[in-house]
Design an enzyme around this catalytic site. Structure first.
Site, mmCIF file in Angstrom:
data_model
loop_
_atom_site.group_PDB
_atom_site.id
_atom_site.type_symbol
_atom_site.label_atom_id
_atom_site.label_comp_id
_atom_site.label_asym_id
_atom_site.label_seq_id
_atom_site.Cartn_x
_atom_site.Cartn_y
_atom_site.Cartn_z
ATOM 1 N N ARG A 178 -6.778 0.541 13.333
ATOM 2 C CA ARG A 178 -5.459 0.925 12.816
ATOM 3 C C ARG A 178 -5.671 1.946 11.716
ATOM 4 O O ARG A 178 -6.784 2.156 11.245
ATOM 5 C CB ARG A 178 -4.728 -0.300 12.238
ATOM 6 C CG ARG A 178 -5.453 -0.916 11.031
ATOM 7 C CD ARG A 178 -4.578 -1.884 10.268
ATOM 8 N NE ARG A 178 -5.290 -2.531 9.166
ATOM 9 C CZ ARG A 178 -5.423 -2.018 7.954
ATOM 10 N NH1 ARG A 178 -4.904 -0.830 7.660
ATOM 11 N NH2 ARG A 178 -6.077 -2.670 7.007
ATOM 12 N N ASP A 209 -10.166 1.304 -4.161
ATOM 13 C CA ASP A 209 -9.165 1.384 -3.100
ATOM 14 C C ASP A 209 -8.496 2.760 -3.175
ATOM 15 O O ASP A 209 -9.159 3.773 -3.132
ATOM 16 C CB ASP A 209 -8.172 0.220 -3.257
ATOM 17 C CG ASP A 209 -7.444 -0.136 -1.978
ATOM 18 O OD1 ASP A 209 -6.979 0.779 -1.285
ATOM 19 O OD2 ASP A 209 -7.295 -1.337 -1.680
ATOM 20 N N ASN A 218 -5.409 3.482 7.890
ATOM 21 C CA ASN A 218 -5.443 2.992 6.516
ATOM 22 C C ASN A 218 -4.873 4.093 5.628
ATOM 23 O O ASN A 218 -3.820 4.652 5.934
ATOM 24 C CB ASN A 218 -6.851 2.570 6.108
ATOM 25 C CG ASN A 218 -6.836 1.598 4.941
ATOM 26 O OD1 ASN A 218 -6.007 0.690 4.911
ATOM 27 N ND2 ASN A 218 -7.716 1.773 3.979
ATOM 28 N N GLU A 242 0.831 -1.205 0.000
ATOM 29 C CA GLU A 242 0.000 0.000 0.000
ATOM 30 C C GLU A 242 0.868 1.258 0.000
ATOM 31 O O GLU A 242 2.074 1.196 0.196
ATOM 32 C CB GLU A 242 -0.903 0.035 1.250
ATOM 33 C CG GLU A 242 -2.225 -0.698 1.099
ATOM 34 C CD GLU A 242 -3.268 0.093 0.321
ATOM 35 O OE1 GLU A 242 -2.934 1.161 -0.236
ATOM 36 O OE2 GLU A 242 -4.431 -0.354 0.264
#
Length: 308
Positions: free
Chosen positions: A114, A214, A116, A22
């Protein structure tokens, strides 16, 4: 109406097999690419001049979802990262980090969530989304989109999110775009540059395929290049009469496409393990698409960067 464009990528530039690659970030001064593997808690750096053999990996003890440069700070030494419990300064040489500001004020939320994806806006504020950590299982609507100002004040922009993702701004700084993956939508907002406030929320584009939108990046012509997780594609989405319309696509040999970044006129993407044993899952790919991207901005931190 513009012609539909197609590109096909058959092989990776770096076959690294990330669990969840990512947040690719191009470091122009050194001609290097940095990106994270959220599942395996790693920060990777590779020289685009020297090639794949120059890959260096920093093993961390927390998941990092996104990174950013800090204005006035040597990014080869220290960067801003969205980590497990908040926003941190990371020392890239030692792997040490210091928490600047927490996402939440309870330890239970710290455990369940968490960071992103995220991005720095043109005025130097850091926008970042949170979601459930892997041990929780299927993501619940517990995530939040935050904005952290230069004085580290934390602003809750949108709560009750499942998988918040890509964030970006139009070149005229009048519009902010935001992806909520589980709704399969890109939202647009009127953006106030002086305050960072958002208004006039609307659905700019909605995906009708099996995969989920995404990360994305905007090109210099105002188009969004949107990674579609689960469909082996990045889509070129053009703004037509205030709505997003797909006018092109890049095809890849693996399905879990996560996030793009521009390197000149090349679009580079990270990918993830698709759990199907597919060839090149988790690799890094590139293709020349003939247009440059908008520049990334640096986080403006009012306080002195701590010694780690």
């Amino acid at each position: 109406m513009s012609e539909y464009q197609r590109w096909t990528v058959t092989e990776p530039w770096l076959d690294i097999k990330c669990g969840l690659g990512e947040a690719p970030f191009y470091e122009a001064a050194a001609n290097t690419l940095r990106f994270v593997d959220i599942i395996n808690k790693r920060l990777h750096t590779v020289s685009l001049t020297q090639g794949p053999s120059s890959l260096k990996t920093l093993q961390l003890d927390m998941p990092v979802g996104v990174t950013a440069d800090i204005e006035g700070v040597d990014s080869t030494k220290k960067i801003l990262v969205g980590g497990k419990s908040g926003v941190y300064i990371l020392d890239r040489e030692t792997g040490k980090y210091e928490l600047l500001k927490r996402f939440y004020d309870t330890e239970e939320k710290d455990d369940r969530l968490r960071s992103n994806d995220g991005a720095v806006d043109p005025q130097g504020r850091f926008w970042i989304g949170t979601m459930n950590d892997f041990h929780v299982g299927e993501p619940q609507a517990e995530g939040t989109l935050f904005r952290f100002n230069s004085d580290l004040t934390r602003h809750t922009i949108r709560p009750s999110l499942t998988i918040p993702n890509g964030i970006g701004w139009s070149s005229d700084q009048k519009t902010q775009y935001f992806v909520h993956s589980t709704e399969k939508k890109i939202f647009a907002f009127d953006y106030n540059p002086s305050t960072g406030d958002l208004s006039n929320e609307r659905v700019w584009w909605e995906h009708d395929g099996s995969g989920d939108p995404d990360g994305f990046k905007m090109d210099a012509e105002g188009n969004i290049w949107q990674a579609i997780y689960g469909e082996s594609r990045v889509l070129k989405i053009v703004n037509e009469n205030g709505k997003g319309v797909v006018r092109g696509e890049i095809r890849y040999p693996t399905s879990a496409i996560t996030c793009p970044v521009f390197v000149g006129t090349e679009l580079w993407v990270t990918t993830a393990d698709d759990k199907k044993g597919k060839l090149y899952a988790g690799a890094v790919f590139k293709v020349d698409i003939g247009v440059k991207g908008l520049k990334d901005f640096k986080f403006k931190l009012d306080k002195k960067v701590p010694e780690l």
